[in-house]
Design an enzyme around this catalytic site. Sequence first.
Site, mmCIF file in Angstrom:
data_model
loop_
_atom_site.group_PDB
_atom_site.id
_atom_site.type_symbol
_atom_site.label_atom_id
_atom_site.label_comp_id
_atom_site.label_asym_id
_atom_site.label_seq_id
_atom_site.Cartn_x
_atom_site.Cartn_y
_atom_site.Cartn_z
ATOM 1 N N HIS A 193 -3.110 7.391 6.608
ATOM 2 C CA HIS A 193 -2.108 8.266 5.972
ATOM 3 C C HIS A 193 -2.755 9.520 5.409
ATOM 4 C CE1 HIS A 193 1.791 6.312 6.010
ATOM 5 N NE2 HIS A 193 1.308 5.164 5.567
ATOM 6 N N HIS A 234 -4.908 1.439 7.365
ATOM 7 C CA HIS A 234 -3.559 2.010 7.415
ATOM 8 C C HIS A 234 -3.407 3.106 6.350
ATOM 9 C CE1 HIS A 234 1.003 1.371 7.787
ATOM 10 N NE2 HIS A 234 0.881 2.134 6.716
ATOM 11 N N GLU A 235 -3.852 2.822 5.126
ATOM 12 C CA GLU A 235 -3.691 3.813 4.046
ATOM 13 C C GLU A 235 -4.610 5.017 4.254
ATOM 14 O OE1 GLU A 235 -1.099 3.431 2.405
ATOM 15 O OE2 GLU A 235 -0.812 1.339 2.967
ATOM 16 N N GLY A 281 0.841 -1.192 0.000
ATOM 17 C CA GLY A 281 0.000 0.000 0.000
ATOM 18 C C GLY A 281 0.875 1.240 0.000
ATOM 19 N N GLN A 339 2.802 10.071 1.065
ATOM 20 C CA GLN A 339 4.122 9.430 1.163
ATOM 21 C C GLN A 339 5.032 9.804 0.001
ATOM 22 O OE1 GLN A 339 2.194 5.377 2.030
ATOM 23 N NE2 GLN A 339 4.090 5.270 3.206
ATOM 24 N N CYS A 352 5.497 0.108 7.498
ATOM 25 C CA CYS A 352 5.117 1.225 6.629
ATOM 26 C C CYS A 352 6.324 1.613 5.791
ATOM 27 C CB CYS A 352 4.663 2.404 7.491
ATOM 28 S SG CYS A 352 4.187 3.851 6.532
ATOM 29 N N LEU A 353 6.095 1.883 4.516
ATOM 30 C CA LEU A 353 7.210 2.248 3.637
ATOM 31 C C LEU A 353 7.869 3.558 4.077
ATOM 32 C CD1 LEU A 353 5.759 1.226 0.155
ATOM 33 C CD2 LEU A 353 7.326 -0.049 1.638
HETATM 34 NI NI NI Z 1 2.223 3.286 5.577
#
Ligand code: NI
Length: 185
Positions: free
Chosen positions: A153, A149-150, A60, A65, A107-108
């Site tokens: 963000h 989660h997304e 995701g 991000q 998380c990225l």
């Molecule tokens: Ni994330």
Amino acid sequence: MTSVTLPSISPPSGTKLPILMPPHPSLRAKTRKVAAGELERVRALLPDMFATMYAAPGIGLAAPQIGVGLRFAVIDLMPNEAPAPLVLVNPEVIRVSEEWAVREEGCLSLPGQYADVTRPARVAVRYQDADGATREVEAEGLLAACLQHEIDHLDGVLFVDHLSALKRNMLMRKLAKDIKQGVVG
Ligand code: NI
């Protein structure tokens, strides 16, 4: 969101973009709803979003991000290791289960950091697809966690915000140390 079990697959046509990390303010800002006239701009960003997510590899990636303050995200859980891209424009959680579930998340934007996160076990999400059509998805398991989660963000929330202050500070200090030592980032 990251998953350690996913294979790295070759990215499609897009360009891999840098993924922002704390303390970048884009990660903490609430995004603005995508207007109908902005769908073209969103569509133009999708190849790069997916290329960046697949290359990471992750499951995701949300617009903040990559420094875009618009309310959209991409997800691909790659069931059976085959791409199944999902584009979520203006997603909103419209129902949650009373039951909770615990799942390890990463998380990225917080590379190398993982923790158990407690969230509603099932959610219903209303969103628009890349063509602007309104859709609804009901999810449980990994997809339910990933959707939440997304969407977090898009509201400037990171998974660490669901942890105790002690655990969150520990994890953020570890991330800062890892970045300083060149382990991640
Ligand atoms: Ni994330």
